[in-house]
Design an enzyme around this catalytic site. Structure first.
Site, PDB file in Angstrom:
ATOM      1  N   ASP A 238      -9.222 117.666  55.521  1.00  0.00           N
ATOM      2  CA  ASP A 238      -9.869 119.606  55.703  1.00  0.00           C
ATOM      3  C   ASP A 238      -8.754 119.983  56.300  1.00  0.00           C
ATOM      4  O   ASP A 238      -8.808 120.815  56.578  1.00  0.00           O
ATOM      5  CB  ASP A 238     -11.065 119.307  56.828  1.00  0.00           C
ATOM      6  CG  ASP A 238     -12.909 118.825  56.225  1.00  0.00           C
ATOM      7  OD1 ASP A 238     -12.520 119.451  55.404  1.00  0.00           O
ATOM      8  OD2 ASP A 238     -13.096 118.279  57.262  1.00  0.00           O
ATOM      9  N   ASP A 266     -11.686 116.886  66.126  1.00  0.00           N
ATOM     10  CA  ASP A 266     -13.500 117.032  65.310  1.00  0.00           C
ATOM     11  C   ASP A 266     -13.335 115.988  65.381  1.00  0.00           C
ATOM     12  O   ASP A 266     -13.037 114.563  64.985  1.00  0.00           O
ATOM     13  CB  ASP A 266     -13.274 117.037  63.622  1.00  0.00           C
ATOM     14  CG  ASP A 266     -13.285 118.961  63.342  1.00  0.00           C
ATOM     15  OD1 ASP A 266     -13.096 119.599  64.809  1.00  0.00           O
ATOM     16  OD2 ASP A 266     -14.032 119.149  62.702  1.00  0.00           O
ATOM     17  N   ARG A 318     -16.172 127.395  69.607  1.00  0.00           N
ATOM     18  CA  ARG A 318     -15.795 125.904  69.470  1.00  0.00           C
ATOM     19  C   ARG A 318     -15.064 125.458  70.401  1.00  0.00           C
ATOM     20  O   ARG A 318     -14.230 124.580  70.223  1.00  0.00           O
ATOM     21  CB  ARG A 318     -15.736 125.335  68.305  1.00  0.00           C
ATOM     22  CG  ARG A 318     -16.819 125.242  66.939  1.00  0.00           C
ATOM     23  CD  ARG A 318     -16.511 125.457  65.671  1.00  0.00           C
ATOM     24  NE  ARG A 318     -17.718 125.302  64.467  1.00  0.00           N
ATOM     25  CZ  ARG A 318     -17.318 124.911  63.610  1.00  0.00           C
ATOM     26  NH1 ARG A 318     -16.803 124.303  62.932  1.00  0.00           N
ATOM     27  NH2 ARG A 318     -18.551 125.619  62.553  1.00  0.00           N
TER      28      ARG A 318
END
Length: 440
Positions: A238, A266, A318
């Site tokens: 990613d 993440d 986030r």
């Protein structure tokens, strides 16, 4: 007051001498380990820089001046006096554990004893040898050259990885880490930038400390080695700065992270026992994702501590965005967001304590929280609390669920300090500019 100051100075000096006497044998042992555990391997044959004779620019020759300085600090800082700090301490328990030691470079592994929160048992490469990275290149992801960072992180044995000099490492493919590794960038300026970045997948006991990670890109569809005995095909990554996948006992501390293709940090697929602390994050959209998907229920066991971080300029959302699991968000400084700071779905437990939230000027973005894809009848049962948070410029936190402390027991990992001292706790967030032979 001068009499008190001299007594305080004498007591401090006595305590320091006692500490040095108690720890002298340990220091000698680790110094010997640092300098003698070099082998014929080119990656470990280089000793770390050692400059015990370096002049400490903060030293004061005149004892009366020292007494006056101590006296001034006692009188002028109410919070420091109340909490009983020494002159080099900040109240940040991680930093105060090691940064006051001018010989930190001779006993680097003591950092492993300083973790807090859910990732406090991460020991990284504490029980292994030192590995000195001498080569910033990354030409072959299957057969990495000895002396490179990739060659270090794939080894099966515990390693404490340090760097010979300043370097920028542009990775051709994901840096896939093996268990029991520490990446320690103190004393030099190390950046992983402009290519692939760090993957922590199905491993345990990782410490990443003191590096810059930025401008990470999507890479993949290539063979990549993950251990001395295994390499395999990797699909497209990613582009996270640090991707934690099915791993445990992870500590991410004092790094500067920005501007990557996907997330900065993440943690997904059953990862747990994680502490994310003292990092400085800037210029990014989706900062942290905690939890793979609403349907992936293994993340219900996830426990993450997010403490003493500075969420700075150019961030959008986030910080973190949580699914399932238990999240202790404590004593962070939120100075910038565009959409929201803390979000979630799938009934995560969020325990927000002692943070400072400075809302943006946009009147429609003052809310700290966001329930993603959920209606009020659903999320009002989720346990989200704000306790002792400081709300500035109209910021507000929408609470939900239970108020009883017992409901947050699994989302509590350390004692929160007052939000009024957050600026001091997070002042040195990000990768530190440590100098050999001086307090860091």
């Amino acid at each position: 007051m001068v009499i008190f100051s001299r007594s305080f100075l004498a007591l401090s000096t006595t305590l320091i001498i006692l500490a040095l006497c108690i720890n002298s044998s340990t220091m000698a042992q680790e110094t010997e380990d640092l300098n003698s555990h070099s082998s014929s391997n080119s990656s470990t044959a280089n000793k770390l820089p050692n400059d015990d004779g370096a002049w400490n620019e903060h030293a004061v020759k005149n004892p009366e001046e020292v007494a006056a300085m101590v006296d001034m600090k006692i009188k002028n800082s109410t919070e420091r006096r109340r909490l009983g700090f020494f002159s080099c301490a900040t109240g940040n328990p991680i930093d105060d554990c090691w940064r006051c030691d001018r010989n930190w470079h001779l006993r680097r592994k003591r950092l492993a004893n300083c973790a807090i929160g859910f990732g406090r048992n991460a020991i990284g490469g504490r029980d292994g040898r030192y590995y000195v990275v001498t080569d910033p290149s990354d030409h072959d992801a299957v057969n990495p050259r000895p002396g490179t960072l990739r060659h270090a992180v794939i080894q099966d044995r515990p390693l404490w990885i340090v760097f010979k000099r300043d370097m920028v490492i542009t990775l051709t493919q994901e840096l896939i880490m093996n268990s029991f590794k520490t990446i320690d960038g103190r004393g030099v300026n190390v950046a992983i930038a402009g290519g692939a970045c760090i993957t922590i997948q199905y491993v345990t006991n990782i410490i990443i400390h003191g590096i810059n990670v930025h401008d990470c890109r999507r890479t993949g569809n290539a063979m990549v080695r993950s251990s001395p005995s295994h390499y395999g095909w990797r699909t497209m990554a990613d582009g996270d700065a640090i991707s934690i996948f099915g791993s445990s006992h992870i500590w991410i501390d004092h790094n500067s992270l920005s501007n990557c293709a996907d997330g900065l940090i993440d943690a997904i697929m059953g990862s747990t026992a994680i502490t994310i602390s003292n990092n400085y994050m800037t210029h990014h959209n989706e900062v942290m994702l905690m939890g793979h998907s609403d349907s992936y229920t293994r993340d219900k066991l996830m426990q993450v501590t997010i403490a003493y971080n500075h969420f700075g300029e150019g961030l959008i959302q986030r910080m973190p965005r949580c699914r399932h699991g238990y999240f202790h968000v404590v004593n962070n400084d939120y100075t910038h967001w565009v959409m929201y700071a803390i979000g979630g779905s799938a009934n995560p437990t969020i325990n927000s304590q002692g943070n400072r939230f400075l809302a943006p000027g946009n009147p429609f973005a003052k809310e700290v929280t966001k329930r993603v894809g959920s209606w009020q009848g659903e999320w009002k049962q989720w346990n989200w609390r704000s306790q002792g948070d400081l709300m500035l410029n109209g910021a507000y936190f929408t609470k939900s669920g239970a108020a009883a402390p017992a409901s947050y027991a699994r989302a509590s990992s350390l004692g929160a300090k007052p939000a009024s001292v957050v600026s001091m706790l997070t002042y040195s967030s990000g990768a530190l500019k440590c100098r050999i032979g001086m307090r860091c």
